[in-house]
Design an enzyme around this catalytic site. Structure first.
Site, PDB file in Angstrom:
ATOM      1  CB  CYS A  23       8.042  -0.469   9.504  1.00  0.00           C
ATOM      2  SG  CYS A  23       6.933  -1.669   8.735  1.00  0.00           S
ATOM      3  CG  HIS A  27       0.920  -6.649  15.881  1.00  0.00           C
ATOM      4  ND1 HIS A  27       0.887  -5.282  15.886  1.00  0.00           N
ATOM      5  CD2 HIS A  27       0.787  -7.024  17.162  1.00  0.00           C
ATOM      6  CE1 HIS A  27       0.766  -4.844  17.119  1.00  0.00           C
ATOM      7  NE2 HIS A  27       0.686  -5.882  17.922  1.00  0.00           N
ATOM      8  CG  ASP A  28      -2.388 -11.365  10.603  1.00  0.00           C
ATOM      9  OD1 ASP A  28      -1.729 -12.148   9.894  1.00  0.00           O
ATOM     10  OD2 ASP A  28      -3.043 -11.727  11.598  1.00  0.00           O
ATOM     11  CG  ASP A  72       2.505  -6.660   4.072  1.00  0.00           C
ATOM     12  OD1 ASP A  72       3.141  -7.567   4.646  1.00  0.00           O
ATOM     13  OD2 ASP A  72       2.710  -5.454   4.264  1.00  0.00           O
ATOM     14  N   GLY A 107      -3.934   6.494  -8.195  1.00  0.00           N
ATOM     15  CA  GLY A 107      -2.899   6.829  -7.237  1.00  0.00           C
ATOM     16  C   GLY A 107      -2.976   8.287  -6.865  1.00  0.00           C
ATOM     17  CG  HIS A 108      -2.742  11.700  -3.925  1.00  0.00           C
ATOM     18  ND1 HIS A 108      -3.519  12.611  -4.609  1.00  0.00           N
ATOM     19  CD2 HIS A 108      -2.204  12.368  -2.887  1.00  0.00           C
ATOM     20  CE1 HIS A 108      -3.443  13.789  -3.995  1.00  0.00           C
ATOM     21  NE2 HIS A 108      -2.648  13.668  -2.950  1.00  0.00           N
ATOM     22  CB  THR A 109       1.716  12.407  -7.603  1.00  0.00           C
ATOM     23  OG1 THR A 109       1.651  11.133  -8.231  1.00  0.00           O
ATOM     24  CG2 THR A 109       3.149  12.898  -7.627  1.00  0.00           C
ATOM     25  CG  ASP A 156       5.701  -9.644   4.324  1.00  0.00           C
ATOM     26  OD1 ASP A 156       5.145  -9.475   5.432  1.00  0.00           O
ATOM     27  OD2 ASP A 156       5.728  -8.766   3.445  1.00  0.00           O
TER      28      ASP A 156
HETATM   29 CO    CO Z   1       4.210  -7.963   6.259  1.00  0.00          CO
HETATM   30 CO    CO Z   2       4.428  -2.010   6.484  1.00  0.00          CO
END
Ligand code: CO
Ligand code: CO
Length: 347
Positions: free
Chosen positions: A16, A47-48, A89, A137-139, A225
Site C-alpha cells: 500500500c 477495511h476488508d 485479497d 488490462g490497460h497500459t 492477508d
Molecule cells: Co488484504
Molecule cells: Co491493497
C-alpha cells in the site's frame, strides 16, 4: 537491462501507498461518501481485503486491485509477486479468483520491451496457477514501472470469510513467515546476496490458494492477508472490525531466515516506522516484547500470508492440514479475547 529494471524503483516494497499514511487515506476517503447499495455485502467501511456484491444468482462477486513498483531484480519474478499479491485479497475472503485485468505503467523510453514481456509472463503464470484467466488490462507510459492486477473472484455466501468474524476464545494462525521488506530492502542496498533473498521471494511468489482452500474447508469465518501494514496493522484491523482484542506472542511468529539479524543491525524499512505510527495508539506493547520482534511484526509484507481466527477445537487440525499441504511456517501466534481498551496486546 535487469539493473535498469531495478533502478526504476523509487518506492519500497510493501503493497500500500508508501508516502500517504493509512490515516491520511482514511481521512480523504471520509470526504468522499459513497451511496449505499442494497447488493453490497462487504464495502471498504470494514477495511476488508476486497469488496463483495451479491449477484442475482445468489453467489457473491469479489473485486480487488493492487499494483506497485518492483522490489526484486528479475522482471519475471516481479510479475509473479505482483500477481500473487493482487490475487491474495480474493483468497483472504475465502474466494476463488476467476479472472483478472492487467494494470501496467511502463516507461517505454527507458526500458526494453522484453522486460515488459517477461514481467507479464510471470504474472500470467500465477493467474493460471490460481485457475483464473487474464481477460484484458490497460497500459500507460509512466515512470517508474508499476504492475498489478484487478482481480474478480466468486464465493458461496456460506463460505465468506471477513474481517468481522473473530470471536473471543479463537486462536490466531499465520500461514507465512514475516520479513519480506527487510530482506528485499537489504538486498537493494547490497547487505545480503541474491541467495539470501530467496526465502523472501519464495514467500512473495507463493499463492495463498492452498491456505484459503484449507481455511474454507475448516469453516473459518475471519481472516485477512498480511500486506503493507504488517502483521500488527492487519491484526489491528481484524480485531477492531470484529470488536475483540488479540493477544499475539511474538516468539511464535515465524520469521524469514536472516530477518531478525538484519533488524538487530538496523535494517528497518521506512514502511515499518509508518506502520508503527498508524497502529501505536491501538496496541499494548507488553514489557516482555523484544525490540527486534516488535519490528518484525511491523514489517510491510508483499504477498504475505493469511492471518486466520479459528475456534480452538479446530485450530490444531487446521494447523497440521496447512503444514502438511506445504505451508511449513504456519503457526499459532495468539489468542482472541473480549474487547478491551486496545485492539492488540503484543508480547
Ligand atoms: Co488484504
Ligand atoms: Co491493497
Amino acid at each position: 537491462m535487469v539493473s535498469e529494471f531495478r533502478l526504476s524503483q523509487t518506492v519500497e516494497a510493501g503493497g500500500c501507498s508508501a508516502k500517504l499514511s493509512p490515516q491520511q487515506l482514511e481521512d480523504i476517503l471520509k470526504q468522499v461518501p459513497v451511496k449505499e447499495s442494497p447488493n453490497v455485502v462487504v464495502s471498504s467501511k470494514t477495511h476488508d481485503d476486497a469488496g463483495i456484491i451479491s449477484l442475482p444468482s445468489g453467489e457473491y462477486l469479489i473485486q480487488t486491485t493492487d499494483f506497485f513498483p518492483p522490489m526484486v531484480d528479475d522482471p519475471f519474478v516481479f510479475g509473479e509477486v505482483a500477481a500473487a499479491n493482487a490475487l491474495s485479497d480474493v483468497y483472504a475472503m475465502g474466494g476463488k479468483p476467476i479472472c483478472a485485468m492487467s494494470l501496467v505503467m511502463f516507461p517505454s523510453q527507458s526500458m526494453d520491451s522484453q522486460i515488459l514481456v517477461n514481467m507479464l509472463k510471470g504474472g500470467t503464470k500465477k493467474v493460471e496457477e490460481a485457475g483464473a484467466t487474464i481477460i484484458g488490462g490497460h497500459t500507460i507510459d509512466d515512470e517508474p514501472l508499476k504492475y498489478g492486477l484487478a482481480v474478480t473472484g466468486i464465493i458461496k455466501p456460506e463460505n465468506l470469510v471477513t474481517n468481522s468474524g473473530a470471536k473471543p476464545g479463537d486462536l490466531l494462525i499465520l500461514t507465512k513467515a514475516l520479513g519480506t521488506a527487510i530482506l528485499t530492502g537489504a538486498r537493494k542496498v547490497g547487505l545480503i546476496t541474491e541467495k539470501d533473498v530467496q526465502p523472501a521471494i519464495e514467500v512473495m511468489t507463493m499463492l495463498n490458494k492452498t491456505g484459503a482452500e484449507i481455511m474454507v474447508k475448516a469453516g473459518v469465518k475471519a481472516a485477512t492477508d498480511i500486506t503493507g501494514f504488517g502483521l500488527l496493522g492487519h491484526a489491528y484491523r481484524l480485531a477492531s472490525a470484529s470488536n475483540v482484542t488479540f493477544r499475539i506472542e511474538t516468539k511464535s511468529v515465524p520469521a524469514l531466515p536472516g530477518a531478525i539479524d538484519l533488524i538487530k543491525k538496523g535494517g528497518i524499512p521506512g514502511g515499518s516506522m509508518r506502520n508503527l505510527e498508524f497502529v501505536r495508539k491501538h496496541i499494548v506493547f507488553l514489557p516482555s516484547l523484544k525490540d527486534e520482534r516488535k519490528w518484525l511484526t511491523l514489517d510491510p509484507q508483499t504477498s504475505g500470508g493469511l492471518l486466520m481466527s479459528v475456534s480452538p477445537v479446530k485450530a490444531n487440525k487446521l494447523l497440521s492440514d496447512l503444514q502438511n499441504a506445504g505451508l511449513k511456517d504456519a503457526s499459532i501466534i495468539g489468542e482472541v479475547f473480549p474487547a478491551g481498551q486496545k485492539s492488540v496486546l503484543i508480547g
